[in-house]
Design an enzyme around this catalytic site. Structure first.
Site, PDB file in Angstrom:
ATOM      1  N   TYR B  42       0.861  -1.179   0.000  1.00  0.00           N
ATOM      2  CA  TYR B  42       0.000   0.000   0.000  1.00  0.00           C
ATOM      3  C   TYR B  42       0.898   1.230   0.000  1.00  0.00           C
ATOM      4  O   TYR B  42       2.059   1.146  -0.382  1.00  0.00           O
ATOM      5  CB  TYR B  42      -0.943  -0.079   1.228  1.00  0.00           C
ATOM      6  CG  TYR B  42      -2.115   0.858   1.134  1.00  0.00           C
ATOM      7  CD1 TYR B  42      -2.937   0.873   0.016  1.00  0.00           C
ATOM      8  CD2 TYR B  42      -2.385   1.755   2.174  1.00  0.00           C
ATOM      9  CE1 TYR B  42      -4.013   1.748  -0.069  1.00  0.00           C
ATOM     10  CE2 TYR B  42      -3.460   2.631   2.091  1.00  0.00           C
ATOM     11  CZ  TYR B  42      -4.260   2.627   0.964  1.00  0.00           C
ATOM     12  OH  TYR B  42      -5.307   3.503   0.884  1.00  0.00           O
ATOM     13  N   LYS B  97     -20.788 -20.337  -8.490  1.00  0.00           N
ATOM     14  CA  LYS B  97     -20.074 -20.288  -9.768  1.00  0.00           C
ATOM     15  C   LYS B  97     -18.634 -19.808  -9.541  1.00  0.00           C
ATOM     16  O   LYS B  97     -17.691 -20.358 -10.109  1.00  0.00           O
ATOM     17  CB  LYS B  97     -20.803 -19.310 -10.685  1.00  0.00           C
ATOM     18  CG  LYS B  97     -20.342 -19.339 -12.100  1.00  0.00           C
ATOM     19  CD  LYS B  97     -21.320 -20.114 -12.926  1.00  0.00           C
ATOM     20  CE  LYS B  97     -20.847 -20.289 -14.333  1.00  0.00           C
ATOM     21  NZ  LYS B  97     -21.823 -21.033 -15.118  1.00  0.00           N
ATOM     22  N   GLU B 139     -24.319 -14.306 -16.438  1.00  0.00           N
ATOM     23  CA  GLU B 139     -25.007 -15.493 -15.954  1.00  0.00           C
ATOM     24  C   GLU B 139     -26.477 -15.201 -15.734  1.00  0.00           C
ATOM     25  O   GLU B 139     -26.840 -14.120 -15.261  1.00  0.00           O
ATOM     26  CB  GLU B 139     -24.361 -15.891 -14.610  1.00  0.00           C
ATOM     27  CG  GLU B 139     -24.743 -17.250 -14.121  1.00  0.00           C
ATOM     28  CD  GLU B 139     -23.975 -18.356 -14.839  1.00  0.00           C
ATOM     29  OE1 GLU B 139     -22.915 -18.071 -15.422  1.00  0.00           O
ATOM     30  OE2 GLU B 139     -24.463 -19.491 -14.836  1.00  0.00           O
ATOM     31  N   ASP B 140     -27.308 -16.153 -16.071  1.00  0.00           N
ATOM     32  CA  ASP B 140     -28.716 -16.113 -15.669  1.00  0.00           C
ATOM     33  C   ASP B 140     -29.420 -14.801 -16.003  1.00  0.00           C
ATOM     34  O   ASP B 140     -30.094 -14.197 -15.163  1.00  0.00           O
ATOM     35  CB  ASP B 140     -28.831 -16.413 -14.162  1.00  0.00           C
ATOM     36  CG  ASP B 140     -28.461 -17.867 -13.862  1.00  0.00           C
ATOM     37  OD1 ASP B 140     -28.313 -18.644 -14.812  1.00  0.00           O
ATOM     38  OD2 ASP B 140     -28.336 -18.224 -12.680  1.00  0.00           O
ATOM     39  N   ASP B 165     -24.714 -19.393 -20.112  1.00  0.00           N
ATOM     40  CA  ASP B 165     -25.951 -20.073 -20.522  1.00  0.00           C
ATOM     41  C   ASP B 165     -26.049 -20.175 -22.042  1.00  0.00           C
ATOM     42  O   ASP B 165     -26.801 -20.999 -22.566  1.00  0.00           O
ATOM     43  CB  ASP B 165     -27.175 -19.334 -19.977  1.00  0.00           C
ATOM     44  CG  ASP B 165     -27.068 -19.144 -18.472  1.00  0.00           C
ATOM     45  OD1 ASP B 165     -27.045 -20.159 -17.761  1.00  0.00           O
ATOM     46  OD2 ASP B 165     -26.973 -18.000 -18.011  1.00  0.00           O
ATOM     47  N   GLY B 199     -34.058 -20.699 -26.723  1.00  0.00           N
ATOM     48  CA  GLY B 199     -33.567 -19.760 -25.719  1.00  0.00           C
ATOM     49  C   GLY B 199     -32.052 -19.660 -25.828  1.00  0.00           C
ATOM     50  O   GLY B 199     -31.464 -20.023 -26.855  1.00  0.00           O
ATOM     51  N   ALA B 200     -31.441 -19.179 -24.742  1.00  0.00           N
ATOM     52  CA  ALA B 200     -30.001 -18.905 -24.743  1.00  0.00           C
ATOM     53  C   ALA B 200     -29.181 -20.092 -25.260  1.00  0.00           C
ATOM     54  O   ALA B 200     -28.345 -19.938 -26.150  1.00  0.00           O
ATOM     55  CB  ALA B 200     -29.559 -18.533 -23.331  1.00  0.00           C
TER      56      ALA B 200
END
Lengths: 172, 442
Positions: B42, B97, B139-140, B165, B199-200
């Site tokens: 730092y 995940k 995601e989702d 997905d 879908g996806a």
């Protein structure tokens, strides 16, 4: 019967590799044309609920199309691949009582099946219609599309058209 | 994954999540020998690093953890099979995940569900994260929003953006198909493949299959209204509302088949169902009209579109599902840790479809080397050695495609991935041995 203008990318080709023809509709094609007319109306409905399509659109479209036959002030062009109607353009000659130029060729309906889009077919149909309407006396060409249909609006603007009027609507 | 009854795993998930107070956290990578070290890590020491990066922002990939860090972002609009449960509800899933990314891929993944009012807000949020990240895992996110978000972010960001997905499921599906086709004496080119659900997962699968060599004319895709074809009544609606499905409708289905699933399956070689909860969404008599030695994948979780026994009774030869309690689990976790491991190791700017295809091919080879059969067409997650191998292929593909910032030889790619993944495994075992991570109470 005129073949497709070949200037742009050799013209549109159909499924069999034969050029797509653009010409006036034949009597036996009117049912197929009416189908495409109904599709344009359904497409318009995507842009505004005030374009909700009536349940008996099909017979109405047939009647509407039949009225173009033999009328000297109406134009019904089709794009035909082999013997299949894949595009339609309906127009009529209108008088502009208070304005110069005085006579307009008014495109009321214009539809091309999805597979035949983006192949310059629309451009060729428009050019051919413009030429025919000019022969029929038109001094300007006009077209009617839903305000919210950006694709159609862009199509005309790209070809030198500009918006002339706006039609506003609401339920009373 | 461990095979245990659903109720059991639900109970444990609730209990353990509370016990541990979450699954992942930021952990140090550097030693703190004494408090003096903070003048290095730092201020004041860190200012020199900041100035160097200011002069050349690309150095952020060298001097910070950016190169190995991704965010796992969701708006919580389509979480698992649960639907729009909101960003807070999505957090445990994103944590899970992130844990898989960490343990199987050695990737430093940060769970980041966000509350956003619009698609544009989601896009600008993710773009704003770019300086801190080596990549983004979406995601989702509900469809078709997810297509637009992914397309935009892929073109507007210069770090890889991945929507698991879409690309993840499509990639593992492709790997499974490679081996299923091999087992039944077929090639991708020339096989008739039906994708049930638009879908996806299947929208991405269609694109990936075509890029991998399938003839689009041999593919048929169905959505909830039936077979997609260029003259379907609602085609113009699709053009305006879901251009991805519109393109598929025009490009696929060379025979112009219309109707429902049974019409599509007549004479088909393979079925990939990613359509929604079963278990009786598809009937054995529909499978029965497929070609001999039919390949059938049912990817909906937790309840597949059709149960394997029913598919078998319809005549299916190879059956895969998304579940771990049946053979052949088409599981994204087989791919995504390796995808990002490989992409991050070469500082990739994006993840191209070719990178995914190479990853799928390697996943398939890994299983083939161990001897594929109708109950084993894909590796399982416990075969961790596949991750570095797949990662190396991803890195090499990125270099070939010209999207890598860093050039590694195939050997270096494999070595880099192996080292990172082994390191994560070592950290876990060390933390457990030392008692820093304790086993859950029984």
């Amino acid at each position: 019967m005129t073949h497709l203008n070949r200037r742009k990318s050799g013209g549109s080709r159909g499924a069999e590799g034969e050029p797509v023809q653009i010409r006036r509709a034949k009597k036996e094609e009117l049912t197929a044309v009416a189908d495409l007319i109904v599709r344009t109306k359904r497409l318009n409905n995507e842009f505004d609920p005030l374009f909700a399509v009536v349940a008996d659109a099909k017979p109405r479209a047939e009647k509407y199309i039949q009225a173009t036959q033999g009328a000297g002030d109406r134009l019904l062009l089709v794009a035909v691949d082999a013997s299949k109607v894949v595009g339609v353009l309906r127009a009529e000659i209108r008088e502009r009582s208070f304005y110069e130029p005085h006579v307009e060729g008014f495109i009321s309906d214009f539809y091309i099946l999805p597979e035949y889009r983006r192949k310059a077919l629309g451009n060729q149909m428009l050019e051919q219609a413009s030429a025919e309407l000019k022969k029929m006396g038109a001094q300007i060409i006009a077209a009617d599309v839903p305000s919210q249909n950006e694709i159609a609006n862009r199509f005309y603007v790209k070809r030198g058209f500009r918006a002339l009027t706006s039609v506003f609507g609401k339920a009373p | 994954m461990a095979k245990q009854p659903k109720e059991e795993s639900s109970r444990k998930a609730l209990e353990y999540s509370k016990f541990y107070g979450g699954k992942v956290g930021v952990a140090p990578k550097v030693p703190v020998r004494s408090l003096e070290d903070f003048s290095i890590w730092y201020t004041p020491g860190v200012a020199a690093v900041s100035k160097a990066i200011e002069a050349d922002p690309e150095l952020s990939f060298e001097y910070t953890g950016r190169w190995n860090t991704i965010a796992v972002v969701t708006d919580g609009t389509r979480v698992l099979g649960l639907g729009d449960i909101g960003p807070e509800g999505a957090l445990p899933v994103m944590e899970g995940k992130a844990l898989i990314y960490n343990y199987l891929g050695g990737v430093n993944a940060i769970p980041l569900p966000v509350k956003v009012a619009s698609q544009e807000a989601l896009i600008s949020f993710v773009k704003a994260l770019e300086p801190s990240l080596g990549g983004v895992n979406l995601e989702d996110i509900e469809s078709p929003k997810c297509f637009e978000v992914l397309d935009r972010l892929r073109s507007e960001m210069s770090i890889p953006v991945w929507h698991d997905d879409q690309q993840g499921t499509a990639g593992v599906t492709l790997a499974a198909l490679y081996n299923a086709l091999e087992l039944t004496g077929r090639k991708l080119r020339g096989s008739k493949i039906v994708l049930f659900g638009a879908g996806a997962a299947n929208v991405a699968a269609e694109r990936l299959l075509v890029k991998a060599g399938a003839d689009p004319k041999d593919l048929i895709v169905l959505d909830s209204k039936g077979i997609l074809h260029p003259e379907r009544e609602d085609i113009d609606q699709l053009m305006l509302k879901n251009k991805w499905k519109y393109e598929i409708a025009i490009r696929t289905n060379g025979d112009r088949v219309s109707g429902g699933l049974k019409d599509a399956l007549r004479g088909a070689d393979a079925l990939v169902a990613a359509a929604g909860q079963g278990p009786e969404m598809i009937k054995p008599d529909e499978i029965a009209v497929m070609n001999r030695r039919a390949i059938t994948f049912f990817l909906a979780n937790p309840v597949p579109e059709m149960l394997p026994a029913a598919a078998r009774s319809g005549g299916a030869e190879i059956i895969a599902t998304g579940r771990s309690d049946y053979p052949n689990q088409v599981n994204n976790s087989l791919l995504f840790p390796a995808i990002f491991r490989g992409a991050l190791d070469v500082r990739a700017k994006t993840i191209t479809d070719s990178m995914v295809i190479d990853a799928a091919a390697e996943l398939a080879s890994f299983a083939r080397e161990r001897g594929i059969n109708r109950r084993y067409i894909l590796p399982t997650m416990v075969q961790w050695e596949m991750y570095p191998r797949v990662a190396a292929k991803v890195g090499q593909a990125a270099i070939r495609e010209g999207v890598a910032r860093k050039k590694l030889s195939p050997r270096e790619s494999l070595h880099a991935a192996m080292e990172m993944i082994q390191h994560s495994r070592k950290v876990m075992s060390t933390l457990r041995k030392s008692g820093a991570i304790v086993d859950p109470p029984e």
